[in-house]
Motif scaffolding. Structure first.
Motif, PDB file in Angstrom:
ATOM      1  N   ASP A 193     -26.288  -5.808  40.896  1.00  0.00           N
ATOM      2  CA  ASP A 193     -26.069  -6.967  42.248  1.00  0.00           C
ATOM      3  C   ASP A 193     -24.608  -7.128  42.872  1.00  0.00           C
ATOM      4  O   ASP A 193     -23.567  -7.398  41.371  1.00  0.00           O
ATOM      5  CB  ASP A 193     -26.836  -8.274  41.601  1.00  0.00           C
ATOM      6  N   VAL A 194     -24.541  -7.462  43.715  1.00  0.00           N
ATOM      7  CA  VAL A 194     -23.460  -7.595  44.443  1.00  0.00           C
ATOM      8  C   VAL A 194     -22.755  -8.957  43.772  1.00  0.00           C
ATOM      9  O   VAL A 194     -21.622  -8.979  43.419  1.00  0.00           O
ATOM     10  CB  VAL A 194     -23.576  -8.219  46.604  1.00  0.00           C
ATOM     11  N   SER A 195     -23.368  -9.975  43.537  1.00  0.00           N
ATOM     12  CA  SER A 195     -22.502 -10.677  43.133  1.00  0.00           C
ATOM     13  C   SER A 195     -22.518 -10.901  41.323  1.00  0.00           C
ATOM     14  O   SER A 195     -21.640 -11.327  41.299  1.00  0.00           O
ATOM     15  CB  SER A 195     -23.786 -12.213  42.908  1.00  0.00           C
ATOM     16  N   PRO A 268     -21.831  -7.795  56.871  1.00  0.00           N
ATOM     17  CA  PRO A 268     -22.455  -9.257  57.166  1.00  0.00           C
ATOM     18  C   PRO A 268     -21.836  -9.424  58.011  1.00  0.00           C
ATOM     19  O   PRO A 268     -22.536 -10.571  58.559  1.00  0.00           O
ATOM     20  CB  PRO A 268     -22.240  -9.520  55.203  1.00  0.00           C
TER      21      PRO A 268
ATOM     22  N   GLY B  41     -31.669 -10.996  47.184  1.00  0.00           N
ATOM     23  CA  GLY B  41     -32.154 -12.157  45.678  1.00  0.00           C
ATOM     24  C   GLY B  41     -31.544 -11.477  44.737  1.00  0.00           C
ATOM     25  O   GLY B  41     -31.334  -9.747  44.985  1.00  0.00           O
ATOM     26  N   GLU B  42     -30.660 -11.644  44.253  1.00  0.00           N
ATOM     27  CA  GLU B  42     -30.154 -11.385  42.361  1.00  0.00           C
ATOM     28  C   GLU B  42     -31.443 -10.779  42.290  1.00  0.00           C
ATOM     29  O   GLU B  42     -32.990 -10.985  41.985  1.00  0.00           O
ATOM     30  CB  GLU B  42     -29.626 -12.349  42.035  1.00  0.00           C
ATOM     31  N   SER B  43     -31.462  -9.810  40.695  1.00  0.00           N
ATOM     32  CA  SER B  43     -32.151  -9.171  40.017  1.00  0.00           C
ATOM     33  C   SER B  43     -32.797 -10.617  38.760  1.00  0.00           C
ATOM     34  O   SER B  43     -31.743 -11.356  39.054  1.00  0.00           O
ATOM     35  CB  SER B  43     -31.967  -8.834  38.346  1.00  0.00           C
ATOM     36  N   HIS B 213     -30.585  -6.417  47.101  1.00  0.00           N
ATOM     37  CA  HIS B 213     -30.225  -7.797  46.948  1.00  0.00           C
ATOM     38  C   HIS B 213     -28.503  -7.792  47.808  1.00  0.00           C
ATOM     39  O   HIS B 213     -27.349  -8.870  46.831  1.00  0.00           O
ATOM     40  CB  HIS B 213     -28.928  -7.397  45.461  1.00  0.00           C
ATOM     41  N   ASP B 214     -28.463  -7.850  48.800  1.00  0.00           N
ATOM     42  CA  ASP B 214     -27.079  -7.021  49.355  1.00  0.00           C
ATOM     43  C   ASP B 214     -27.025  -7.555  50.781  1.00  0.00           C
ATOM     44  O   ASP B 214     -28.246  -7.431  51.760  1.00  0.00           O
ATOM     45  CB  ASP B 214     -26.777  -5.700  49.366  1.00  0.00           C
ATOM     46  N   LEU B 215     -26.681  -9.094  51.424  1.00  0.00           N
ATOM     47  CA  LEU B 215     -27.454  -9.402  52.102  1.00  0.00           C
ATOM     48  C   LEU B 215     -26.341  -8.182  53.650  1.00  0.00           C
ATOM     49  O   LEU B 215     -26.802  -8.164  55.038  1.00  0.00           O
ATOM     50  CB  LEU B 215     -26.359 -10.585  52.458  1.00  0.00           C
ATOM     51  N   LEU B 254     -24.377 -15.822  47.826  1.00  0.00           N
ATOM     52  CA  LEU B 254     -24.278 -14.381  47.733  1.00  0.00           C
ATOM     53  C   LEU B 254     -23.472 -14.201  49.137  1.00  0.00           C
ATOM     54  O   LEU B 254     -22.890 -12.209  49.052  1.00  0.00           O
ATOM     55  CB  LEU B 254     -25.470 -14.329  48.295  1.00  0.00           C
TER      56      LEU B 254
END
Lengths: 329, 324
Positions: A193-195, A268, B41-43, B213-215, B254
């Motif tokens: 995930d990006v985060s 973005p 959203g995240e996993s 998961h990627d805006l 995010l």
């Protein structure tokens, strides 16, 4: 983009890695050889992060495996700290292995599911018979802490109990156990995930400073590369198209392929109508690469010259090298 | 615009050894005809479970489903497996993240696609074969006639994803769910696939839900975006409004964690510290409070409700960012 040539190599005084004219071939179906890496030259100086960027199938992972001697190279040299390891065999090769380590994209499957985290990180020390049990335990604790994991909490658990990001931290700790000089990271964040990507990139940066590492960072995503690397090599179909400092590359891509890679990065911001040069199609097969410049079949600026003559890597100012007959201004 | 798809206070709970796992905790979302919605959203945020439940894919003794999911006013949650199968393909379809495991590895691409057309649309075999070629051309697969005789492993990841999309749109559904459709692909191919999906949506007039998961992926090609965290929608707004005026700290975090080309090289990435909340644990305060830079006592003790800020923008936070 054929990009042969070694104009971009620097004087080798403080080079950790210097690869020259490396060729790696796989056996083809009819007995012929398919070149996955066609005469690549790269160097990494001490403390540097070199990124290798390109699409699936461009040979970037093969290059990494060849450098690591996980697969055999066909010709060319791989100098690690002054020793040509492409020529080494057996015990001589084994003794240089601790100096270079690798982490992979799929961190969960790269860790033995039966071993507990403590054992996983300790294993290289046992194999190399380093330190006594107490020293080894202390080293494991220290490594796990430095990648942001609590040794008390994670030590007795198995990889399956962790998320992808946590597994990647464990594999970083494990790779650093023997204090390598060179760490090769093959798409280490592309399945995260990006985060979580940001966390792992920060850890790699910290580890680099703390342990005096040099990194080779393989990715298909220029925005990730920009965040972590000093110098970037862009590969296409087994050859180098462009070599440049990281910031210079995304601001002033000279090769048409690099330009397409830059504009493929999603922005973005919905108000920015990006002048996207969406690259059509996919790379041709390496079994029968195009003549001349290998990118010409997808290039908007291709001419007859591109088919006839292979462009050489030439200096274009600001530490920037490009292999193109008609570079972008 | 009338609503095509209505999710009302959807709650999905899995019965696990550790206790009830509340994957989706009350999501309300409506999708108009032809609208494109991003779910980010995240996993573990519940985005995939929510979309699969909306498709009627999650059922069985260990899944508790509450709330409602309506397509054109018809409730899907109470349908039998047989009834809902009638809707798949024709009204509602899905594209998965991993096309390699979603395709049958031992059947050639063409016959695999044609079979669905024969069964679902009652086409003859010949008509179905012709339609397969048409569909593959529609998703811009090069040389469709050469690809239909190949097995999935002989295609590249991007080509397989195109085949998946072609299969999903074969019966012209009214709504298409795409779960991380580009995550497994190279950036260049990702750009191609996103372009293609946006183009097909306009051409076929279908609604689309892109889960990611990627805006950055949903900044273009969507009309509105719902940000999910811990099984809840924490912020929802029209796409432009969301990017211009982020109110929830999680959305902002995010956004900041996306690697960007306009950031200085070597600059430290603003990562979100900590991990997502345990879906089994009982929750009192705001789900994001333990990781939130702005959290106060109130955030840990009370659960914020969705606050409507007008213009279709709503957020779940006691101390929203910005504000005009």
């Amino acid at each position: 983009m054929a990009g042969t040539g070694k104009a971009h190599l620097r004087s080798s005084d403080n080079a950790v890695l210097r690869v020259e004219d490396l060729v790696i071939e796989y056996p083809g179906r009819d007995g012929s050889a398919v070149q996955a890496v066609s005469g690549i030259s790269i160097d990494i100086v001490e403390g540097e992060t070199l990124a290798v960027v390109g699409e699936s199938g461009c040979g970037k992972s093969t290059l990494a495996k060849g450098i690591m001697r996980l697969i055999n190279t066909s010709s060319g040299s791989v100098n690690l700290l002054g020793t040509n390891i492409a020529a080494l065999k057996g015990e001589a090769l084994r003794t240089v292995r601790p100096k270079m380590q690798m982490i992979f994209q799929d961190s969960i499957s790269s860790l033995d599911p039966h071993l507990k985290v403590n054992a996983l990180v300790e294993q290289p020390l046992k194999v190399w018979n380093r330190g006594n049990e107490e020293e080894r335990k202390a080293k494991v604790r220290d490594l796990l802490t430095s990648v942001g994991l609590d040794p008390e909490v994670v030590g007795d658990r198995k990889p399956t109990e962790f998320s992808g990001g946590q597994c990647q931290r464990i594999s970083i700790a494990r790779a650093l156990t023997l204090e390598p000089k060179l760490l090769i990271c093959d798409e280490p964040v592309s399945s995260l995930d990006v985060s979580i990507q940001a966390q792992i990139l920060n850890i790699l940066q910290d580890m680099k400073e703390r342990y005096g590492l040099s990194l080779m960072f393989i990715s298909h995503d220029l925005s990730v590369v920009r965040a972590i690397s000093n110098r970037v090599v862009v590969m296409y179909l087994g050859k180098i198209c462009e070599v440049s400092p990281a910031n210079e590359l995304s601001e002033r891509p000279l090769h048409h392929y690099t330009h397409a890679l830059v504009s493929a990065v999603p922005i973005p911001d919905p108000t920015k109508v990006s002048g996207r040069a969406v690259l059509e199609g996919e790379p041709p097969s390496p079994t029968n690469p195009p003549s001349g410049c290998r990118f010409r079949t997808r290039c908007p600026a291709a001419t007859d010259k591109c088919a006839a003559e292979e462009p050489q890597l030439t200096y274009a100012g600001n530490g920037h090298y490009v292999a193109c007959h008609h570079p972008r201004a | 615009m009338s609503n095509l798809f209505d999710i009302g206070d959807l709650r999905i709970t899995f019965d696990t050894k550790r206790g009830p796992l509340k994957a989706v905790r009350g999501v309300t979302l409506s999708i108009a005809k032809g609208e494109s919605v991003g779910i980010v959203g995240e996993s573990g945020s519940g985005k995939t479970v929510m979309s699969r439940a909306s498709m009627g894919l999650l059922r069985g003794r260990r899944v508790k489903r509450e709330g409602s999911v309506k397509l054109n006013g018809v409730e899907l949650l109470t349908m039998t497996a047989k009834e809902i199968r009638e809707l798949w393909g024709k009204q509602i379809a899905m594209v998965f993240q991993d096309p390699m495991t979603a395709l049958n590895p031992v059947r050639r691409v063409g016959p695999q696609m044609a079979e669905a057309l024969v069964k679902r649309m009652g086409m003859t075999k010949e008509a179905a074969d012709a339609r397969v070629l048409e569909l593959l051309a529609l998703v811009r697969l090069p040389e469709p006639d050469k690809q239909v005789v190949k097995y999935p492993h002989q295609l590249s990841g991007g080509m397989r994803q195109r085949v998946m999309i072609a299969m999903a749109i074969a019966c012209e559904p009214e709504i298409l769910f795409a779960d991380e459709p580009t995550t497994a692909l190279d950036v260049t191919v990702q750009a191609q696939v996103l372009e293609l999906m946006g183009d097909l949506r306009q051409r076929l007039g279908m609604a689309m839900v892109i889960i990611t998961h990627d805006l950055g992926v949903v900044a273009t090609h969507t009309d509105k975006i719902a940000v999910m965290y811990g099984g809840e929608v924490v912020e929802i707004a029209p796409t432009k409004e969301l990017f211009a005026n982020m109110r929830h700290p999680y959305t902002e975090a995010l956004m900041k964690s996306i690697p960007r080309l306009d950031r200085a090289p070597g600059e430290r990435m603003p990562a979100i510290a900590g991990t997502p909340p345990d879906p089994v644990a009982d929750r009192v305060g705001c789900a994001f409070a333990p990781r939130c830079a702005y959290a106060t006592d109130k955030c840990h003790k009370e659960h914020p409700e969705l606050t409507d800020a007008g213009n279709g923008h709503a957020y779940r936070c006691f101390f929203p960012l910005g504000g005009k």
